[in-house]
Design a protein around this motif. Sequence first.
Motif, PDB file in Angstrom:
ATOM      1  N   ARG A   1     -15.707  -4.208   1.738  1.00  0.00           N
ATOM      2  CA  ARG A   1     -15.981  -2.758   2.280  1.00  0.00           C
ATOM      3  C   ARG A   1     -15.223  -1.718   2.001  1.00  0.00           C
ATOM      4  N   TYR A   2     -13.901  -2.234   1.609  1.00  0.00           N
ATOM      5  CA  TYR A   2     -12.825  -1.414   1.384  1.00  0.00           C
ATOM      6  C   TYR A   2     -12.881  -0.083   0.603  1.00  0.00           C
ATOM      7  N   HIS A   3     -13.804  -0.275  -0.781  1.00  0.00           N
ATOM      8  CA  HIS A   3     -14.028   0.723  -1.440  1.00  0.00           C
ATOM      9  C   HIS A   3     -14.859   1.861  -0.723  1.00  0.00           C
TER      10      HIS A   3
ATOM     11  N   ILE B   1     -14.552   2.515   2.505  1.00  0.00           N
ATOM     12  CA  ILE B   1     -13.804   3.010   3.934  1.00  0.00           C
ATOM     13  C   ILE B   1     -12.787   4.195   3.595  1.00  0.00           C
ATOM     14  N   GLY B   2     -12.376   4.264   2.501  1.00  0.00           N
ATOM     15  CA  GLY B   2     -11.436   5.349   2.302  1.00  0.00           C
ATOM     16  C   GLY B   2     -10.034   5.267   2.488  1.00  0.00           C
ATOM     17  N   LEU B   3      -9.399   6.051   1.691  1.00  0.00           N
ATOM     18  CA  LEU B   3      -7.999   5.781   1.607  1.00  0.00           C
ATOM     19  C   LEU B   3      -7.096   5.742   3.085  1.00  0.00           C
ATOM     20  N   GLY B   4      -6.450   4.905   3.324  1.00  0.00           N
ATOM     21  CA  GLY B   4      -5.634   4.829   4.543  1.00  0.00           C
ATOM     22  C   GLY B   4      -6.288   4.520   5.756  1.00  0.00           C
ATOM     23  N   ARG B   5      -7.548   4.606   5.784  1.00  0.00           N
ATOM     24  CA  ARG B   5      -8.403   4.289   6.662  1.00  0.00           C
ATOM     25  C   ARG B   5      -8.666   2.627   7.005  1.00  0.00           C
ATOM     26  N   ARG B   6      -9.082   2.446   8.339  1.00  0.00           N
ATOM     27  CA  ARG B   6      -9.295   1.120   8.642  1.00  0.00           C
ATOM     28  C   ARG B   6     -10.725   0.795   8.875  1.00  0.00           C
TER      29      ARG B   6
END
Lengths: 256, 274
Positions: A94-96, A98-103
């Motif tokens: 899911r990382y892509h 979630i957005g930069l620097g977000r958890r």
Amino acid sequence: MTDLVRFEQVSLGYARRPLLRDLTFRLAAGDFLGLVGPNGSGKTTVLRGLLGTLAPLDGTIEIASGVSFGYVPQREQIDSRYPLQVLDVVLMGRYHRIGLGRRPSASDRAAAMDALGRVGMAEVAGRHIGGLSGGQKQRALIARALVGDPTVLVLDEPTNGLDLVATTQILGLIRELHEQDRLTVLMVSHALNEVANYVDQIGLLVDGQLRLGPIDEVLTERSLSDLYGIPVEVASFSGHRIVLARGHLRNGADHG
Amino acid sequence: MVELILLFRDALYGSLVIAVTCGLLGVWVVLRRIVFVGAALAQLSSAGIALALLLAGAGLGLGLATEPLTLALALTLLGAVFFGVGSQRQLVPPDATIGVTYAVAGAVGVLLIAKAAAGEAHDLYLHGNILGLTRQDTWLEVVVAVPVLLAHAVFYKEFLFVSFDPETARTQGFRVLRWNLFLYFTIGLVIAFAIQSAGVLVVFNFLVLPAVTGLLVARGMAGTFLVAGVAAAIAVVGGFIMSVPFDLPTGSAIIAVSGLLVMLAWVIRRVRGD
């Protein structure tokens, strides 16, 4: 059916040297395609071209708008010494989004648990990734690919190094995802016998080129003998297609 | 004994900042199996210091260019870029490239310092003088450590993905090369600032041993970072207690305590049986 991926006379290679030439094939929605070839034949290279991590040296690769890939890498690529739980690894799918620097949020965790449930692994979500068997680890990687809601599931040697039971379970799971969820699947493997009984179409990588078609047309004794350079027989047993290489057998092995 | 140690309170605080920062970054160094990149960067940094001293000793007053920190920083960051890019291409085995850099940078540092004016006096620069850390040095370390650690906290997810599974990260659109360079850059930055007071061996120790302790004891990434940071801090305090009252070398004492903590962690792991 709608074409999701189109390779038109594509050459792929490294350091400007083509390894594969004139690859032309289409992957339509709902396809289940197996790419088979000996070690070093360029199967993973085709995947890299498809996934956009390797630019073609020639030709065009068209990906239809909105198509997303769920990639399942070779299991050996994963370093099991990282102190990560299975859920942590699945969340990476899911990382892509979630957005930069977000958890990851609660809904990301719920999606990851749901993906683990689809591969029958929900109960081991809290276990250390290094403590899983080969088959469980492969399921976890499939769950990671599924959690991103892909249009196409792309698997690189999913049964490599697995025992008979785990191999059958993993291939059964992939077939189930294809049939029940109508997921388009592209699977790469060197294990011809495994692929031949699960996919709808097969592509043989021979001398840097691709021979693609329905199983019955491609999986002939002649084409396989050409591919592997040794005499090959194609037999059928209880509805399963078996590919046999004729070799020097031990005494009595042919009298069973 | 406490009063004696508190005489060196500035050195203690500065060492704690270096230890905790290196200890936390060291988790990536150990997990990514780039332990000797840390050593090679440390040697490059010390070669930069030696070059600055040689230039200054020869009367080549080139302003900032002859400041030990400037050249240490420049060489370390160049090394960080080199290793960051090199890890993608792998024309020769990566560990061999690291080994060549480590050996050559180490030797060049020694050769340069031998030819620098009053070279022996500057030897401390290469081996470090952790008790010589001043309050100003400590603040400088804090100014470097805070943004680096903040960046690591914010981009933890990105660093984790490109370290754990770069191939899949790439398929999801992550710029693996850029993240690697960023990671190496932060490690190089911390090493360049730490090396002048702590020396090559102590910095290398902070980058490796606390992280190993964390990985042996903790069960998750957060726990590993926590244990690594705490182990680094305990090593510093323990090292000062062991060395200052007994007139022993503080850097070596810190490394000895770090080693004891690794052994303790190993025993805990064995007893726990997982």
